[in-house]
Design an enzyme around this catalytic site. Sequence first.
Site, PDB file in Angstrom:
ATOM      1  N   SER A  89       0.841  -1.190   0.000  1.00 32.18           N
ATOM      2  CA  SER A  89       0.000   0.000   0.000  1.00 32.18           C
ATOM      3  C   SER A  89       0.877   1.241   0.000  1.00 32.18           C
ATOM      4  O   SER A  89       1.664   1.470   0.926  1.00 32.18           O
ATOM      5  CB  SER A  89      -0.884   0.017   1.245  1.00 32.18           C
ATOM      6  OG  SER A  89      -1.365   1.328   1.450  1.00 32.18           O
ATOM      7  N   HIS A 102      -1.218  -1.131  -4.295  1.00 32.19           N
ATOM      8  CA  HIS A 102      -2.495  -0.776  -3.647  1.00 32.19           C
ATOM      9  C   HIS A 102      -2.501   0.734  -3.436  1.00 32.19           C
ATOM     10  O   HIS A 102      -1.585   1.301  -2.840  1.00 32.19           O
ATOM     11  CB  HIS A 102      -2.600  -1.538  -2.326  1.00 32.19           C
ATOM     12  CG  HIS A 102      -3.910  -1.364  -1.637  1.00 32.19           C
ATOM     13  ND1 HIS A 102      -5.028  -2.087  -1.982  1.00 32.19           N
ATOM     14  CD2 HIS A 102      -4.287  -0.549  -0.619  1.00 32.19           C
ATOM     15  CE1 HIS A 102      -6.040  -1.731  -1.191  1.00 32.19           C
ATOM     16  NE2 HIS A 102      -5.615  -0.794  -0.367  1.00 32.19           N
ATOM     17  N   ASP A 154      -4.569   3.874  -2.023  1.00 24.54           N
ATOM     18  CA  ASP A 154      -5.643   4.242  -1.095  1.00 24.54           C
ATOM     19  C   ASP A 154      -6.119   5.670  -1.328  1.00 24.54           C
ATOM     20  O   ASP A 154      -5.343   6.623  -1.203  1.00 24.54           O
ATOM     21  CB  ASP A 154      -5.141   4.103   0.343  1.00 24.54           C
ATOM     22  CG  ASP A 154      -4.990   2.652   0.755  1.00 24.54           C
ATOM     23  OD1 ASP A 154      -5.979   1.909   0.665  1.00 24.54           O
ATOM     24  OD2 ASP A 154      -3.872   2.264   1.157  1.00 24.54           O
ATOM     25  N   MET A 198      -8.656   8.575  -0.071  1.00 24.03           N
ATOM     26  CA  MET A 198      -9.459   9.003   1.090  1.00 24.03           C
ATOM     27  C   MET A 198      -9.874  10.451   0.908  1.00 24.03           C
ATOM     28  O   MET A 198      -9.125  11.254   0.352  1.00 24.03           O
ATOM     29  CB  MET A 198      -8.627   8.861   2.364  1.00 24.03           C
ATOM     30  CG  MET A 198      -8.084   7.454   2.583  1.00 24.03           C
ATOM     31  SD  MET A 198      -7.201   7.342   4.132  1.00 24.03           S
ATOM     32  CE  MET A 198      -6.548   5.660   4.024  1.00 24.03           C
ATOM     33  N   HIS A 221      -8.287   1.565  -4.079  1.00 26.07           N
ATOM     34  CA  HIS A 221      -9.214   1.344  -2.963  1.00 26.07           C
ATOM     35  C   HIS A 221      -9.856   2.689  -2.635  1.00 26.07           C
ATOM     36  O   HIS A 221      -9.231   3.555  -2.024  1.00 26.07           O
ATOM     37  CB  HIS A 221      -8.418   0.779  -1.784  1.00 26.07           C
ATOM     38  CG  HIS A 221      -9.222   0.570  -0.543  1.00 26.07           C
ATOM     39  ND1 HIS A 221      -8.658   0.293   0.678  1.00 26.07           N
ATOM     40  CD2 HIS A 221     -10.566   0.594  -0.325  1.00 26.07           C
ATOM     41  CE1 HIS A 221      -9.602   0.153   1.589  1.00 26.07           C
ATOM     42  NE2 HIS A 221     -10.770   0.347   1.016  1.00 26.07           N
ATOM     43  N   MET A 228     -12.008   5.069  -0.659  1.00 19.34           N
ATOM     44  CA  MET A 228     -12.661   5.322   0.638  1.00 19.34           C
ATOM     45  C   MET A 228     -13.228   6.729   0.554  1.00 19.34           C
ATOM     46  O   MET A 228     -12.769   7.656   1.242  1.00 19.34           O
ATOM     47  CB  MET A 228     -11.634   5.165   1.769  1.00 19.34           C
ATOM     48  CG  MET A 228     -11.221   3.712   1.982  1.00 19.34           C
ATOM     49  SD  MET A 228      -9.662   3.515   2.869  1.00 19.34           S
ATOM     50  CE  MET A 228      -8.514   3.667   1.495  1.00 19.34           C
ATOM     51  N   MET A 279     -11.674  -5.526   5.103  1.00 17.11           N
ATOM     52  CA  MET A 279     -10.878  -4.604   5.921  1.00 17.11           C
ATOM     53  C   MET A 279     -10.642  -5.247   7.285  1.00 17.11           C
ATOM     54  O   MET A 279     -11.586  -5.640   7.971  1.00 17.11           O
ATOM     55  CB  MET A 279     -11.643  -3.285   6.136  1.00 17.11           C
ATOM     56  CG  MET A 279     -11.816  -2.413   4.910  1.00 17.11           C
ATOM     57  SD  MET A 279     -10.299  -1.807   4.159  1.00 17.11           S
ATOM     58  CE  MET A 279      -9.470  -0.993   5.519  1.00 17.11           C
ATOM     59  N   GLY A 284      -8.884   4.357   6.980  1.00 14.38           N
ATOM     60  CA  GLY A 284      -8.498   5.736   7.242  1.00 14.38           C
ATOM     61  C   GLY A 284      -7.011   5.931   7.467  1.00 14.38           C
ATOM     62  O   GLY A 284      -6.477   6.979   7.128  1.00 14.38           O
ATOM     63  N   PHE A 285      -6.344   4.916   8.029  1.00 14.22           N
ATOM     64  CA  PHE A 285      -4.939   5.125   8.383  1.00 14.22           C
ATOM     65  C   PHE A 285      -4.135   3.843   8.223  1.00 14.22           C
ATOM     66  O   PHE A 285      -4.662   2.748   8.445  1.00 14.22           O
ATOM     67  CB  PHE A 285      -4.830   5.599   9.841  1.00 14.22           C
ATOM     68  CG  PHE A 285      -5.589   6.870  10.094  1.00 14.22           C
ATOM     69  CD1 PHE A 285      -5.017   8.107   9.810  1.00 14.22           C
ATOM     70  CD2 PHE A 285      -6.894   6.823  10.559  1.00 14.22           C
ATOM     71  CE1 PHE A 285      -5.742   9.280   9.998  1.00 14.22           C
ATOM     72  CE2 PHE A 285      -7.626   7.992  10.759  1.00 14.22           C
ATOM     73  CZ  PHE A 285      -7.050   9.226  10.475  1.00 14.22           C
ATOM     74  N   GLY A 290      -0.852   1.532   9.549  1.00 12.14           N
ATOM     75  CA  GLY A 290      -0.194   1.293  10.829  1.00 12.14           C
ATOM     76  C   GLY A 290      -1.111   0.939  11.986  1.00 12.14           C
ATOM     77  O   GLY A 290      -0.696   1.013  13.140  1.00 12.14           O
ATOM     78  N   ASP A 330      -6.938  -6.265   3.999  1.00 13.85           N
ATOM     79  CA  ASP A 330      -6.279  -4.954   4.039  1.00 13.85           C
ATOM     80  C   ASP A 330      -6.331  -4.384   5.455  1.00 13.85           C
ATOM     81  O   ASP A 330      -7.415  -4.129   5.982  1.00 13.85           O
ATOM     82  CB  ASP A 330      -7.004  -4.013   3.059  1.00 13.85           C
ATOM     83  CG  ASP A 330      -6.364  -2.645   2.958  1.00 13.85           C
ATOM     84  OD1 ASP A 330      -5.253  -2.452   3.493  1.00 13.85           O
ATOM     85  OD2 ASP A 330      -6.987  -1.763   2.326  1.00 13.85           O
ATOM     86  N   GLY A 331      -5.153  -4.179   6.044  1.00  8.17           N
ATOM     87  CA  GLY A 331      -5.059  -3.514   7.330  1.00  8.17           C
ATOM     88  C   GLY A 331      -4.332  -4.345   8.373  1.00  8.17           C
ATOM     89  O   GLY A 331      -4.785  -5.434   8.731  1.00  8.17           O
ATOM     90  N   GLY A 332      -3.184  -3.859   8.819  1.00  9.61           N
ATOM     91  CA  GLY A 332      -2.462  -4.524   9.901  1.00  9.61           C
ATOM     92  C   GLY A 332      -1.848  -5.852   9.525  1.00  9.61           C
ATOM     93  O   GLY A 332      -1.512  -6.656  10.396  1.00  9.61           O
ATOM     94  N   GLY A 362       1.025  -2.134   4.076  1.00 11.35           N
ATOM     95  CA  GLY A 362       1.578  -0.784   3.980  1.00 11.35           C
ATOM     96  C   GLY A 362       2.812  -0.644   4.838  1.00 11.35           C
ATOM     97  O   GLY A 362       3.946  -0.774   4.370  1.00 11.35           O
ATOM     98  N   SER A 363       2.590  -0.433   6.136  1.00 11.97           N
ATOM     99  CA  SER A 363       3.724  -0.187   7.032  1.00 11.97           C
ATOM    100  C   SER A 363       4.638  -1.406   7.156  1.00 11.97           C
ATOM    101  O   SER A 363       5.832  -1.246   7.411  1.00 11.97           O
ATOM    102  CB  SER A 363       3.216   0.258   8.412  1.00 11.97           C
ATOM    103  OG  SER A 363       2.180  -0.588   8.857  1.00 11.97           O
TER     104      SER A 363
HETATM  105  C1  DX5 Z   1      -6.332   1.737   5.525  1.00  8.15           C
HETATM  106  C2  DX5 Z   1      -5.875   1.410   4.112  1.00  8.15           C
HETATM  107  C3  DX5 Z   1      -4.821   0.391   4.056  1.00  8.15           C
HETATM  108  C4  DX5 Z   1      -3.553   0.789   4.774  1.00  8.15           C
HETATM  109  C5  DX5 Z   1      -2.794  -0.442   5.140  1.00  8.15           C
HETATM  110  O1  DX5 Z   1      -7.503   2.479   5.468  1.00  8.15           O
HETATM  111  O2  DX5 Z   1      -6.967   0.943   3.330  1.00  8.15           O
HETATM  112  O3  DX5 Z   1      -4.545   0.005   2.724  1.00  8.15           O
HETATM  113  O4  DX5 Z   1      -2.719   1.603   4.006  1.00  8.15           O
HETATM  114  O5  DX5 Z   1      -1.703  -0.072   5.920  1.00  8.15           O
HETATM  115  P1  DX5 Z   1      -1.115  -1.084   6.992  1.00  8.15           P
HETATM  116  O6  DX5 Z   1      -0.691  -2.299   6.265  1.00  8.15           O
HETATM  117  O7  DX5 Z   1       0.003  -0.323   7.627  1.00  8.15           O
HETATM  118  O8  DX5 Z   1      -2.240  -1.379   7.968  1.00  8.15           O
HETATM  119 ZN    ZN Z   2      -6.510   0.063   1.351  1.00  8.29          ZN
END
Ligand code: DX5
Ligand code: ZN
Length: 229
Positions: free
Chosen positions: A10, A35, A37, A39, A68, A70, A139, A144-145, A147, A177-179, A199-200
């Site tokens: 991401s 990916h 994102d 927002m 993606h 949002m 999700m 939204g974020f 990490g 997607d997420g964490g 992502g992170s």
């Molecule tokens: C969150 C995003 C994710 C996010 C994933 O709203 O949709 O794609 O960037 O980041 P990590 O992998 O750090 O949770």
């Molecule tokens: Zn995403």
Amino acid sequence: MSQAIEIAPSLLSADFARLGEEVRAVADAGADYLHFDVMDNHYVPNLTVGPLVCAAIRPHCRLPIDVHLMIRPVDRIIPEFAAAGADVISFHPEASDHVHRTIDLIHQHGCKAGLALNPATPLTVLDHVLEELDLVLVMSVNPGFAGQRFIASALEKLRAIRRRIDAGGRAIRLEVDGGVNPGNAAAIGAAGADLLVAGSAVFGKPDYAAVIRELRQTAEGGRIARSAA
Ligand code: DX5
Ligand code: ZN
């Protein structure tokens, strides 16, 4: 009918001052998708990038771009993302008044269509549209974020959607997607996901190739252990 495990870094966690370089780096490191994102500070409490930035990164690699959304509303911006080089476009059902129409619109513009389910979104949203979809995005954090911590109830959701996809017999990608990180990738693979967004876990690391490889192998290991059980 799972497909090969694929990894989608991401870009939200990339260095935006060096975005082209970051895109080339994850492509060279073995990523399968980018990916992207989007927002809007309305559907989610954060503001990121739009079609202009998607078009700017498009020439930097051949990887498919997994957009993606949002954002609310979604329909107006879909033609712009298609023109900007998106390959897959996913949206949240809560952000569209006419989910079936939005899926059609994405297809009409030559892209694959995905539906993104928040942690509290019930699986019933898939009831009359699953056969129209190319991808379901689960999700595992609230959108939204980057990490945030992985919400474990996503695993049960993945298992339930995996069963529905397999029963339908069509190749629909199951994305999470997420964490996502190497510590939970085995459980995610065992639950039936075949596209892992990270992502992170990728951009925070000095060696992108090593973490992409580790995510893929760990998820594959989890899947194999599940099918052997
Ligand atoms: C969150 C995003 C994710 C996010 C994933 O709203 O949709 O794609 O960037 O980041 P990590 O992998 O750090 O949770
Ligand atoms: Zn995403």
